[in-house]
Design an enzyme around this catalytic site. Structure first.
Site: not given
Ligand code: IMP
Length: 420
Positions: A14, A17, A41-42, A223
């Site tokens: 977040d 990007k 979520g970009h 991420q």
């Molecule tokens: P997962 O990737 O959905 O398995 O989530 C694993 C961890 O990464 C959790 O704490 C999510 O909130 C975090 N996470 C996954 N994708 C994002 C992202 O795009 N932005 C921020 N946090 C993320």
């Protein structure tokens, strides 16, 4: 030969990007995603409109650019087809500007169910997953039982799908978890038809041939580095390599082809989901930052945890990625504060360290440096920055040893200031 530049987040995701990729895209021929999936979520804002992309690379709004979903991505046909629908009003030539690696792993409905069942079973120690099926899909990839995008055009696709689904249902039977698959499956099979309309190919050949032809590529990370499966705050991480090395394995390009590495960070820190957050602000201060920065997840809508900038964590991410240029986002959110802090080292049992600990437990404390605030960020160029803001930026540049070449002071494309 042309190079692949990489743009990635240096914190817990977040960082903004989407906005930077959108801003940089005009300089590149190809924009490629190399890891992650619909957990991302970009957010892009232009012409007063806001659009969130989850799986489609952020270059899609720029006509004439090719967008690649690489082999390192986990692809959910349902989210993909919804994204395609959402792009219809923009009248883009999607079928000629988006290609998909046949080796990208597919997220099937039971992957999502498994994600939910696993998180529920973890109770208090849950990761805070986005529940998009990311972990279970990467798990199947490593277990060598997954289904890949190219498989959807094979005659045995349905039997392979049923085999994997059966395997998943057998696991689900061991969990206290009720589910109904029918609706999910209807959506999934309808979405496969949308996916079949796109070019699914060996994108590694396409990318390497494009480099030979002198075409430039921007690899778009998802991420953040502190969510990396190896180097992040494990186990509170995502299931892919989010750092620059992931671009090589996630696109099939050699380390020799990497050019610039753009590291994106917010002027403060945020995190969604569970896990250590050394500089987290609790109570009123954190709440104020959350409201002012509109810090709510672009994918899940969850409120983000907020805190001060963490220099040792940033330094760690810069080192892991080989960052060549820093881009600082959301500086406007910090304006109006009398003073603000920055975490500069960690301390445990009176021992100070500048390294990111293997496990950041409550025994660790953060040492802070206090900075004078700035009134507003309504300046038009990098040279107009007030003294206090300049001091904040220079401190980061000097301690990290990498220049901050871009500062973002608002969500719109035009609120982006470049160092001359
Ligand atoms: P997962 O990737 O959905 O398995 O989530 C694993 C961890 O990464 C959790 O704490 C999510 O909130 C975090 N996470 C996954 N994708 C994002 C992202 O795009 N932005 C921020 N946090 C993320």
């Amino acid at each position: 030969m042309a190079k692949v530049d990489i743009l990635l987040g240096l914190q817990w995701g977040d960082e903004g990007k989407g906005k930077v990729v959108d801003f940089l895209t005009p300089k590149y021929d190809i924009i490629a995603r190399f890891q992650g999936g619909p957990n991302a979520g970009h957010t892009l804002e232009f012409d007063g409109k806001k659009h969130v992309l989850h799986q489609i690379p952020s270059g899609i709004f720029h006509p004439g650019k090719m967008n690649v979903i690489g082999n390192g991505v986990v692809l959910d046909p349902v989210t993909f087809s919804r994204e395609i629908d959402g792009l219809k009003p923009y009248k883009l030539d999607l079928h000629n500007s988006l290609i998909i690696s046949g080796k990208a792993q597919l997220i099937i409905p039971t992957h999502r169910l498994l994600d939910q069942a696993y998180e529920k079973a973890k109770g208090e120690s849950k990761i805070g997953s986005t529940l998009r099926g990311i972990g279970p899909t990467y798990q199947d990839k490593m277990a060598r039982v997954g289904i890949r995008a190219a498989d959807i055009n094979e005659p045995d696709f349905e039997s392979r799908y049923n085999e994997l689904k059966k395997r998943h249902c057998e696991i689900l039977d061991h969990y206290d978890f009720d589910y109904s698959l029918d609706e999910w499956e209807n959506d999934f099979f309808a979405a496969l038809e949308v996916l079949r309309g796109f070019k699914i190919m060996n994108t590694e050949y396409y990318l390497n041939n494009s480099l030979k032809e002198g075409k430039s590529i921007l690899a778009e990370g998802a991420q953040g580095s502190l969510l990396d499966i190896d180097f992040g705050s494990y186990p509170f991480v995502t299931s892919s390599n989010t750092i620059s090395a992931g671009a090589c394995t996630g696109l099939g390009i050699s380390p020799k082809s990497i050019g610039e590495v753009f590291g994106i960070f917010k002027a403060y820190c945020t995190r969604v989901g569970s896990g250590p957050f050394p500089t987290e602000l609790h109570g009123q201060e954190g709440e104020e930052l959350r409201q002012k920065g509109r810090e709510f997840g672009a994918t899940t809508g969850r409120p983000r945890r907020c805190g001060w900038l963490d220099i040792p964590a940033l330094n760690y991410a810069v080192m892991l990625n080989g960052v060549t240029q820093l881009f600082m986002m959301k500086a406007d959110v910090l304006s109006g504060l009398d003073e603000l802090s920055m975490g500069t080292s960690y301390i445990r049992s009176e021992t100070e360290t500048f390294e990111f600990p293997v496990n950041f437990t409550s025994e660790w404390k953060v040492k802070y440096e206090v900075f004078k605030g700035w009134e507003n960020t309504s300046f038009k160029t990098y040279d107009d920055f007030p003294e206090s803001f300049r001091t904040y930026i220079q401190y980061i540049e000097e301690t990290i040893g990498v220049p901050i070449n871009l500062v973002s002071v608002g969500p719109d494309r035009k609120d982006t200031l470049l160092k001359s």
